[in-house]
Design a protein around this motif. Structure first.
Motif, mmCIF file in Angstrom:
data_model
loop_
_atom_site.group_PDB
_atom_site.id
_atom_site.type_symbol
_atom_site.label_atom_id
_atom_site.label_comp_id
_atom_site.label_asym_id
_atom_site.label_seq_id
_atom_site.Cartn_x
_atom_site.Cartn_y
_atom_site.Cartn_z
ATOM 1 N N ILE A 79 0.868 -1.182 0.000
ATOM 2 C CA ILE A 79 0.000 0.000 0.000
ATOM 3 C C ILE A 79 0.903 1.230 0.000
ATOM 4 O O ILE A 79 1.817 1.344 0.816
ATOM 5 N N ILE A 80 0.663 2.122 -0.943
ATOM 6 C CA ILE A 80 1.432 3.355 -1.063
ATOM 7 C C ILE A 80 0.613 4.476 -0.415
ATOM 8 O O ILE A 80 -0.430 4.864 -0.932
ATOM 9 N N PRO A 81 1.079 4.975 0.745
ATOM 10 C CA PRO A 81 0.331 6.032 1.436
ATOM 11 C C PRO A 81 0.225 7.298 0.581
ATOM 12 O O PRO A 81 1.082 7.545 -0.283
ATOM 13 N N GLU A 82 -0.811 8.073 0.837
ATOM 14 C CA GLU A 82 -1.022 9.310 0.098
ATOM 15 C C GLU A 82 0.197 10.218 0.218
ATOM 16 O O GLU A 82 0.813 10.312 1.273
ATOM 17 N N ASN A 83 0.551 10.871 -0.873
ATOM 18 C CA ASN A 83 1.673 11.813 -0.956
ATOM 19 C C ASN A 83 3.035 11.172 -0.699
ATOM 20 O O ASN A 83 3.945 11.819 -0.187
ATOM 21 N N SER A 84 3.190 9.899 -1.047
ATOM 22 C CA SER A 84 4.501 9.255 -0.944
ATOM 23 C C SER A 84 5.405 9.780 -2.038
ATOM 24 O O SER A 84 4.956 10.133 -3.120
ATOM 25 N N ASN A 85 6.686 9.827 -1.748
ATOM 26 C CA ASN A 85 7.670 10.228 -2.754
ATOM 27 C C ASN A 85 8.210 8.967 -3.419
ATOM 28 O O ASN A 85 9.197 8.414 -2.995
ATOM 29 N N LEU A 86 7.502 8.530 -4.452
ATOM 30 C CA LEU A 86 7.913 7.327 -5.165
ATOM 31 C C LEU A 86 8.899 7.685 -6.268
ATOM 32 O O LEU A 86 8.682 8.620 -7.021
ATOM 33 N N VAL A 87 9.954 6.921 -6.326
ATOM 34 C CA VAL A 87 10.909 7.078 -7.417
ATOM 35 C C VAL A 87 10.732 5.887 -8.331
ATOM 36 O O VAL A 87 10.796 4.745 -7.876
ATOM 37 N N VAL A 88 10.505 6.146 -9.599
ATOM 38 C CA VAL A 88 10.291 5.065 -10.554
ATOM 39 C C VAL A 88 11.626 4.693 -11.178
ATOM 40 O O VAL A 88 12.319 5.535 -11.723
ATOM 41 N N THR A 89 11.978 3.437 -11.043
ATOM 42 C CA THR A 89 13.152 2.934 -11.738
ATOM 43 C C THR A 89 12.662 2.080 -12.889
ATOM 44 O O THR A 89 11.590 1.484 -12.803
ATOM 45 N N PRO A 90 13.430 2.017 -13.961
ATOM 46 C CA PRO A 90 12.966 1.199 -15.093
ATOM 47 C C PRO A 90 12.707 -0.237 -14.661
ATOM 48 O O PRO A 90 13.514 -0.825 -13.953
#
Length: 92
Positions: A79-90
């Motif tokens: 579960i990704i909490p609201e306003n998480s700082n997700l970094v997308v890696t390929p």
């Protein structure tokens, strides 16, 4: 009565015969991200699209439904909490 928790998952080719859910590969396991916020799911989808992935669609779904799917498919979930700082890696 417990209210179902609604989350957003990313679906490729939504509402078609070729529909698929976005997963992240971690080691030898697949993990489905469940976003608490539709805005965060949309931002993540745009980041994927910027990396030349097909554009996924954020779709609302009951978190328990996804957990059951993950158990039956041998997938992990997060579960990704609201306003998480997700970094997308390929990813594959």
């Amino acid at each position: 009565m417990i209210t179902p928790m609604r989350v957003f998952v990313l679906i490729f080719n939504a509402r078609t015969e070729n529909e698929g859910i976005h997963t992240i590969r971690e080691g030898d396991r697949n993990k489905i991200l469940m976003f608490e916020s539709e805005d965060d799911a949309t931002r993540f989808a745009l980041m994927l699209e910027a990396q030349d992935f097909p554009a996924p669609t954020p779709e609302p779904i009951d978190a328990e439904e996804i957990k059951e799917f993950c158990e039956s498919a041998g997938y992990e979930w997060e579960i990704i909490p609201e306003n998480s700082n997700l970094v997308v890696t390929p990813q594959n």
